[in-house]
Design an enzyme around this catalytic site. Structure first.
Site, mmCIF file in Angstrom:
data_model
loop_
_atom_site.group_PDB
_atom_site.id
_atom_site.type_symbol
_atom_site.label_atom_id
_atom_site.label_comp_id
_atom_site.label_asym_id
_atom_site.label_seq_id
_atom_site.Cartn_x
_atom_site.Cartn_y
_atom_site.Cartn_z
ATOM 1 N N HIS A 37 0.841 -1.226 0.000
ATOM 2 C CA HIS A 37 0.000 0.000 0.000
ATOM 3 C C HIS A 37 0.866 1.264 0.000
ATOM 4 C CE1 HIS A 37 -3.930 -2.015 0.953
ATOM 5 N NE2 HIS A 37 -3.127 -2.921 1.444
ATOM 6 N N TYR A 58 1.338 -4.400 11.897
ATOM 7 C CA TYR A 58 1.321 -2.957 11.592
ATOM 8 C C TYR A 58 2.202 -2.163 12.551
ATOM 9 C CZ TYR A 58 -2.364 -3.923 8.256
ATOM 10 O OH TYR A 58 -3.069 -4.409 7.187
ATOM 11 N N HIS A 78 -3.563 0.903 12.155
ATOM 12 C CA HIS A 78 -3.291 -0.378 12.829
ATOM 13 C C HIS A 78 -4.629 -1.008 13.244
ATOM 14 C CE1 HIS A 78 -1.893 -3.415 15.416
ATOM 15 N NE2 HIS A 78 -1.649 -2.715 16.502
ATOM 16 N N ASN A 94 -10.326 -2.703 2.777
ATOM 17 C CA ASN A 94 -10.072 -2.665 1.332
ATOM 18 C C ASN A 94 -11.379 -2.411 0.591
ATOM 19 O OD1 ASN A 94 -7.317 -3.197 1.471
ATOM 20 N ND2 ASN A 94 -7.543 -5.394 1.148
#
Ligand code: HEM
Length: 721
Positions: free
Chosen positions: A112, A399, A376, A184
């Site tokens: 990403h 994360y 996160h 997403n």
């Protein structure tokens, strides 16, 4: 270009005031951000509200200084021993300037990396309050948000419109701390267990030897992995659909994917899946258009988001939940809610809208905000908790870990964009880039030297158990775990890899299915090794024979027979993007092709009508400047069909470049309006006068006709003849 006095301002001006032709020499303070731009709200690193204006962290004063505030006379010449002599080591300004520059870049995100973001506000309607005690979901609660949209595979400088999943990460700055929903635009994932994440990403990223192709899935390693690791087939099917080619970040759905657990005031738990639904509808590009844009405007999605917000066309999403009872088996209609490769069709569990988010401010500094934001899935608030989905469990580690490298240490929560809008009283201390100035001597618990501070918070309902106050603390909900053995296995319910890929494909409309077929044929046609394409065809044979047959024929290979008995399920119309609905057109762009002879009044009225409908009109003319006093935004040299949602032609004999623009717009199913005096050119571009989505007549008729077609997004009939 747009004249300052023009009431129709086209977004995209680089600065908050137009520059002079001559270099400015009269000292003045820094320009303010543009009206559509804003930095993060100003909180201290420990969450106190400040009276500091947002731009107080931008540069100050009229004069150039060093980082230490020393005014400088010259920044263009190094200090030398004589005019032609060597540069002196004592040039502190040279060394500061170059040293800082040398360290301007930070590592890009491992996935990403390419993204764009905006600030917004979320307003809850209270419909979730029965299920969760999260304060930001209480009726009428208003919460600031920051959303970053992204592609997954490409590097930071890659093109926006590649075929890929898009990230949709939302930071809610709630009164109970930051809540991150890191989702997403596709509701399922490639893998069921986080331990496979490095594998799928290594397979999708460029080949390690030549480092090609960039930001593509049409290559051997990707299809090698997903054809062997068949749990990826459902996500791959979505990737081959137009969902993987969004028209705009503003026109994407978002999904939390995993099942989460909500806890209400009474401690009752419910399982949910999160959904974002764009008020503009869910729309895609065509594959050819996406490829052309990747070359002509690689920043297409970034620009579209920023321009729309600047133009006041603020994108909005409804936030919704699908609700499931929190049963011991965590199944719903036989679907395993812990399997992130499965959806629950909306026909079985409708999406209940619980609030709305509006994005209304562009960041004022890409690096400080969009690049440094750190999401996160473990940033939770009371009332929202995780489930045992093995993909989510791995993310809870990943994360925080990756951000320590990317943001240079453990204090990234103190960066302005990451600061919570709630009080912070942790006992985390020191570390690189510490900007809080902690007081006290006892950052440990229990202590008496700091008077026992900080005290563990009380939970809701704690008063009943003798607590004197209620701080709404986060509670780890007691969960019953069935007796089991430690194992590296997955439940049998995770073994069905094809039935939902079939469900998705068979739920689509014919034009959407056609695009999926063409996408597989393209992607597999780019794979070098035939063994890999044959293996992927075997997967398709288990999903749908007609799809497999089409792709096999395109590849010149035999269509294999299915190897598995795959159960059928009822199609889910909610999965379609082509719905027959009409959607708002705000922020869409329409080109008006004119020449020096075109009636200026007709151009002006076309612009005004489009602008009044919320559309950005772009005048396309043989040259820049003005035509009949109307400002020109694109010359025939710079205009391109792919930045337009529709085209209106008012000029009778236009340039070959514009004819190509028209052919493309027609091929990409866009609305086209041609004024009577220009109608002869339709023969030149081989567009039949009766073609669907073509309007002819006087200027008012073609503008009205195009505005009538635009809410349907595209003229799909052209592809199905
Ligand atoms: C449902 C599955 C997943 C979804 C929806 C998802 C979504 C996202 C999104 C949207 C971002 C970009 C955040 C941003 O804009 O800054 C991201 C970044 C990232 N994801 Fe995931 N991801 C998933 C699975 C995983 C898994 C399984 C792992 C690792 C075990 C992982 C590791 C990462 C990492 C390391 C980053 C970069 C974070 C950063 O540098 O700030 N993701 N993911």
């Amino acid at each position: 270009m747009t004249a300052d006095s023009d009431p129709i301002q086209v977004p995209g001006a680089p600065a908050s005031e137009p520059p002079a032709v001559d270099e400015p020499t009269r000292p003045r303070g820094p320009l303010p951000p543009k009206p559509d731009q804003s930095g993060p709200d100003t909180y201290t690193p420990t969450g106190a509200v400040t009276a500091t204006p947002r731009d107080a962290v931008a540069q100050q004063g009229e004069r150039l200084t060093t980082a230490q505030g020393l005014p400088l006379r010259d920044t263009d010449h190094s200090l030398k021993a004589g005019r032609r002599g060597p540069v002196l080591l004592q040039d502190h300004h040279l060394r500061e300037k170059i040293t800082h520059f040398d360290h301007e870049r930070i590592p890009e995100r491992v996935v990403h990396a390419r993204g764009a973001a905006a600030h917004g506000t979320f307003v809850a309607n209270g419909e979730a309050a029965a299920y969760t005690r999260a304060a930001f979901l209480k009726p009428g609660a208003v919460t600031e948000t920051f959303v970053r949209f992204s592609t997954v595979l490409g590097s930071r400088g890659s093109a926006d419109t590649v075929r890929d999943t898009r990230g949709f990460a939302t930071k809610f700055y709630t009164s109970e701390g930051v809540y991150d929903l890191v989702g997403n635009n596709i509701p399922v994932f490639f893998i069921q267990d986080a331990i496979k994440f490095p594998d799928i990403i290594h397979a999708g990223k460029p080949h390690p030897d030549r480092e090609i192709p960039q930001a593509q899935s049409a290559h051997d390693t990707f299809w090698d992995f997903v054809s062997l690791h068949t749990e990826a087939q459902h996500h791959t099917m979505w990737n081959m659909s137009d969902r993987a080619l969004p028209r705009s970040y503003r026109m994407m759905q978002g999904f939390g994917i995993h099942t989460f657990r909500l806890i209400n005031e009474e401690g009752v738990t419910t399982l949910v899946k999160f959904h974002w639904r764009p008020r503009l509808g869910t729309h895609g590009l065509t594959w050819e258009e996406a490829q052309l844009i990747a070359g002509k405007d690689p920043d297409f999605h970034r620009r579209d988001l920023a321009d729309a917000i600047e133009a006041g066309a603020f994108p909005e999403w409804d936030f919704g939940i699908q609700v499931f009872p929190d049963t011991e088996d965590q199944l719903f209609h036989g679907i395993d809610l812990l399997d992130p490769t499965k959806i629950v069709p909306e026909e079985l569990a409708p999406v209940k809208v619980v609030g709305t988010m509006t994005l209304d401010r562009n960041p004022s500094n890409y690096f400080a905000e969009t690049e440094q934001v750190a999401f996160h899935p473990g940033h939770l608030v009371p009332g929202i908790d995780v489930t045992s989905d093995p993909l989510l469990q791995g993310r809870l580690f990943s994360y925080l870990d990756t951000q320590i490298t990317r943001l240079g240490g453990p204090n990234f929560a103190q960066l302005p964009i990451n600061r919570p809008h709630a009080e912070i009283n942790d006992m985390l201390r020191d570390g690189m880039h510490q900007t809080a100035v902690h007081s006290g001597v006892a950052p440990y618990h229990p202590n008496s030297l700091d008077g026992g501070c900080p005290f563990p918070a009380m939970v809701t309902g704690g008063a009943e158990r003798g607590a004197t106050h209620d701080d709404g603390a986060f509670v780890d909900v007691p969960q019953h775990l069935a007796e089991d053995v430690v194992t590296r296995e997955q439940p049998a319910s995770f073994d069905d890899h094809f039935s939902q890929a079939r469900l998705f494909y068979r739920s689509l409309t014919p034009v959407e299915q056609l695009h999926v077929k063409q996408a597989y044929a393209f992607e597999l046609g780019k794979v070098y090794e035939q063994a890999i394409t044959e293996r992927q065809l075997r997967c398709l044979a288990n999903i749908d024979a007609e799809l497999c047959g089409f792709v096999a024929e395109q590849l010149g290979l035999p269509a294999p027979a299915p190897t598995e008995q795959v159960p059928d399920s009822e199609p889910s119309p909610a999965l379609r993007m082509v719905t027959g609905d009409r959607w708002p057109v705000s922020g869409r762009q329409v080109g008006i092709v004119v020449d020096d002879e075109t009636d200026a009044a007709a151009v002006a009225s076309a612009r005004e009508t489009l602008h009044a409908a919320g559309v950005t009109p772009l005048v396309v003319a043989p040259h820049g400047g003005t035509i009949g006093g109307v400002p020109v935004q694109r010359s025939f040299h710079t205009a391109t069909s792919v930045e337009l949602d529709a085209v209106i032609v008012l000029a009778p004999a236009v340039d070959p470049r514009v004819l190509e623009l028209l052919r493309e717009a027609f091929r990409h199913d866009k609305a086209i309006g041609v004024a009577t005096e220009a109608q002869a050119l339709l023969a030149d571009v081989a567009i039949p006068p009766t073609a669907p989505g073509l309007v002819t007549g006087d200027t008012a008729a073609v503008v009205g006709g195009v505005l009538d077609l635009l809410p349907s997004h595209r003229v799909w009939e052209r592809e199905l003849v």
